[in-house]
Design an enzyme around this catalytic site. Structure first.
Site, PDB file in Angstrom:
ATOM      1  N   ASN A   1       8.157  -3.899 -84.476  1.00  0.00           N
ATOM      2  CA  ASN A   1       8.724  -4.693 -83.379  1.00  0.00           C
ATOM      3  C   ASN A   1       9.386  -5.914 -84.014  1.00  0.00           C
ATOM      4  OD1 ASN A   1       9.266  -6.284 -81.168  1.00  0.00           O
ATOM      5  ND2 ASN A   1       7.117  -6.678 -80.644  1.00  0.00           N
TER       6      ASN A   1
ATOM      7  N   HIS B   1       4.865  -6.211 -73.326  1.00  0.00           N
ATOM      8  CA  HIS B   1       4.407  -7.020 -74.466  1.00  0.00           C
ATOM      9  C   HIS B   1       3.937  -8.379 -73.932  1.00  0.00           C
ATOM     10  CE1 HIS B   1       4.439  -9.386 -78.113  1.00  0.00           C
ATOM     11  NE2 HIS B   1       4.403  -8.246 -78.779  1.00  0.00           N
TER      12      HIS B   1
ATOM     13  N   SER C   1      -1.023  -9.418 -85.973  1.00  0.00           N
ATOM     14  CA  SER C   1      -1.183  -9.808 -87.380  1.00  0.00           C
ATOM     15  C   SER C   1      -1.676  -8.664 -88.268  1.00  0.00           C
ATOM     16  CB  SER C   1      -2.121 -11.013 -87.511  1.00  0.00           C
ATOM     17  OG  SER C   1      -1.565 -12.128 -86.854  1.00  0.00           O
TER      18      SER C   1
ATOM     19  N   GLU D   1      -3.098  -5.111 -78.063  1.00  0.00           N
ATOM     20  CA  GLU D   1      -2.675  -6.285 -78.824  1.00  0.00           C
ATOM     21  C   GLU D   1      -3.383  -7.525 -78.293  1.00  0.00           C
ATOM     22  OE1 GLU D   1       1.340  -5.665 -80.864  1.00  0.00           O
ATOM     23  OE2 GLU D   1       1.746  -6.470 -78.890  1.00  0.00           O
TER      24      GLU D   1
ATOM     25  N   GLY E   1       0.950 -12.912 -84.210  1.00  0.00           N
ATOM     26  CA  GLY E   1       1.698 -13.944 -84.912  1.00  0.00           C
ATOM     27  C   GLY E   1       0.850 -15.111 -85.403  1.00  0.00           C
TER      28      GLY E   1
ATOM     29  N   LYS F   1      11.193  -8.101 -82.685  1.00  0.00           N
ATOM     30  CA  LYS F   1      11.335  -9.251 -81.772  1.00  0.00           C
ATOM     31  C   LYS F   1      12.768  -9.800 -81.880  1.00  0.00           C
ATOM     32  CE  LYS F   1       6.417  -9.891 -82.059  1.00  0.00           C
ATOM     33  NZ  LYS F   1       5.263 -10.776 -81.961  1.00  0.00           N
TER      34      LYS F   1
ATOM     35  N   GLU G   1       4.387 -11.272 -74.947  1.00  0.00           N
ATOM     36  CA  GLU G   1       5.418 -12.323 -74.918  1.00  0.00           C
ATOM     37  C   GLU G   1       6.275 -12.186 -73.664  1.00  0.00           C
ATOM     38  OE1 GLU G   1       6.953 -11.595 -78.842  1.00  0.00           O
ATOM     39  OE2 GLU G   1       5.082 -12.350 -79.693  1.00  0.00           O
TER      40      GLU G   1
HETATM   41  P1  PGA Z   1       2.536  -9.679 -85.253  1.00  0.00           P
HETATM   42  O1  PGA Z   1       3.121  -9.173 -83.845  1.00  0.00           O
HETATM   43  O2  PGA Z   1       2.312  -8.455 -86.094  1.00  0.00           O
HETATM   44  O3  PGA Z   1       3.588 -10.592 -85.797  1.00  0.00           O
HETATM   45  O4  PGA Z   1       1.247 -10.388 -84.944  1.00  0.00           O
HETATM   46  C1  PGA Z   1       2.698  -7.973 -83.266  1.00  0.00           C
HETATM   47  C2  PGA Z   1       3.392  -7.779 -81.948  1.00  0.00           C
HETATM   48  O5  PGA Z   1       3.553  -8.761 -81.219  1.00  0.00           O
HETATM   49  O6  PGA Z   1       3.810  -6.668 -81.585  1.00  0.00           O
END
Ligand code: PGA
Length: 261
Positions: free
Chosen positions: A9, A104, A222, A176, A182, A11, A106
Site C-alpha cells: 500500500n 483503511h 509496521s 490492521e 506507521g 499510500k 486512514e
Molecule cells: P505501515 O502501514 O506498514 O506503514 O504501518 C500499513 C498500512 O497502513 O496499510
C-alpha cells in the site's frame, strides 16, 4: 492450504518517475524469484499510476507471465455519474485493476468513511470483478480498554456480513491495529494471531467452516523485513498489508520472501 498474499500500500507517495523506477525494479526482482514463488504479490499505487503498474506487471514478450497484480487504495461507493473527483469500480476494472483496499483506517479517520460506505464500496467492487481487501482494526484507546473485539466485530458485521456467502468468499481481510500503522510498533505475533483466529471464528459462525477455512486474513501495521517472518509463521496469518516498507524494493521483496518454505 490458504493463499499467501503480500500487498504493498503505497499510500500518497512517489512522483511519476519514482513510481516507474519502483515498479520496474519490483517486476525485475519478482521475475528472478518467480520459480520458487507461491506468494501472490499485489501492488497498490495511487490511482494515477494504476495504468503504468498494469503495463509493467507482465513480461514484455509473454503476457501470461505476471509478476504482480495491480490494486488501488480506494473506490467510489457510487456506480457512475456526477460525483466530481471520484473513481468508479467499473473504471478500475476496465484498466485491469484486480484488487482494491477498502476501509483503511486512514480513510475512516481522515475522510469519515463509515461501515455503511465500506459495505457499498465492497458491493461496487464485487459487481465489477475486483477483489476487495477490507481493513479492520482497533485504535490504541480501544485496545487499552479491551474493546478490540467489539470494534472489529462491528466493522465486519456492518461492513461485510450483509454479503451472500459466495460474495463473501471472494474477499481478502486485513487486520490492521491502528496503533501499529506507521508507528514502528508492530503487534506481537501472539497479539496478531489472537485477533486473526478470533476473526476466522466469527466468520465461521456467520458463513460456515469452509468459507472461514480458506479466507485469507492479512496483518498490517509496521510489518517489515524483520518482523514479517514470525508474523507469517502464525497459523491464522496469511500474509501482510505493507505500507512504509513497500516503498523500497529490497524491503518489500524481503517481506515477500518471509513465508516458511
Ligand atoms: P505501515 O502501514 O506498514 O506503514 O504501518 C500499513 C498500512 O497502513 O496499510
Amino acid at each position: 492450504m490458504r493463499r499467501k498474499i503480500v500487498v504493498g500500500n503505497w499510500k500518497m507517495n512517489k512522483t511519476f518517475p519514482e513510481a516507474e523506477d519502483l515498479l520496474d525494479e519490483l517486476a525485475e526482482r519478482l521475475k528472478e524469484e518467480q520459480d520458487d514463488q507461491d506468494v501472490e504479490v499485489i501492488v497498490c499505487p495511487p490511482f494515477l499510476y494504476a495504468e503504468m503498474a498494469h503495463d509493467l506487471c507482465t513480461d514484455e514478450d509473454d503476457e501470461s507471465q505476471v509478476y504482480y497484480s495491480v490494486g488501488v487504495q480506494d473506490v467510489s461507493e457510487h456506480a457512475q455519474g456526477a460525483y466530481t473527483g471520484e473513481v468508479s469500480a467499473a473504471m478500475l476494472s476496465s484498466m485491469g485493476v484486480e484488487y482494491c483496499i477498502v476501509g483503511h483506517s486512514e480513510r475512516r479517520k481522515y475522510f469519515g468513511e463509515s461501515d455503511a460506505q465500506v459495505s457499498r464500496k465492497v458491493e461496487q467492487l464485487l459487481q465489477n470483478e475486483i477483489t476487495p481487501i477490507v481493513c479492520c482494526g482497533e485504535n490504541a484507546e480501544e485496545r487499552e480498554s479491551g474493546m478490540q473485539f467489539d470494534v472489529i466485530g462491528r466493522q465486519l458485521k456492518e461492513g461485510l456480513f450483509g454479503l451472500k456467502p459466495l460474495d463473501f468468499s471472494r474477499l481478502v481481510i486485513a487486520y490492521e491495529p491502528v496503533w501499529a500503522i506507521g508507528t514502528g510498533k508492530t503487534a506481537t505475533p501472539g497479539q496478531a494471531q489472537e485477533v486473526h483466529a478470533w476473526i476466522r471464528n466469527l466468520v465461521q459462525e456467520q458463513y460456515g467452516k469452509e468459507i472461514a477455512r480458506v479466507l485469507p486474513i492479512l496483518y498490517g501495521g509496521s510489518c517489515n523485513a524483520r518482523t514479517a517472518r514470525d508474523l507469517f509463521a502464525q497459523p491464522d496469518i496469511d500474509g501482510g498489508l505493507i505500507g512504509g516498507a513497500s516503498l523500497n524494493a529490497d524491503d518489500f521483496i524481503a517481506i515477500v520472501n518471509s513465508f516458511e518454505k
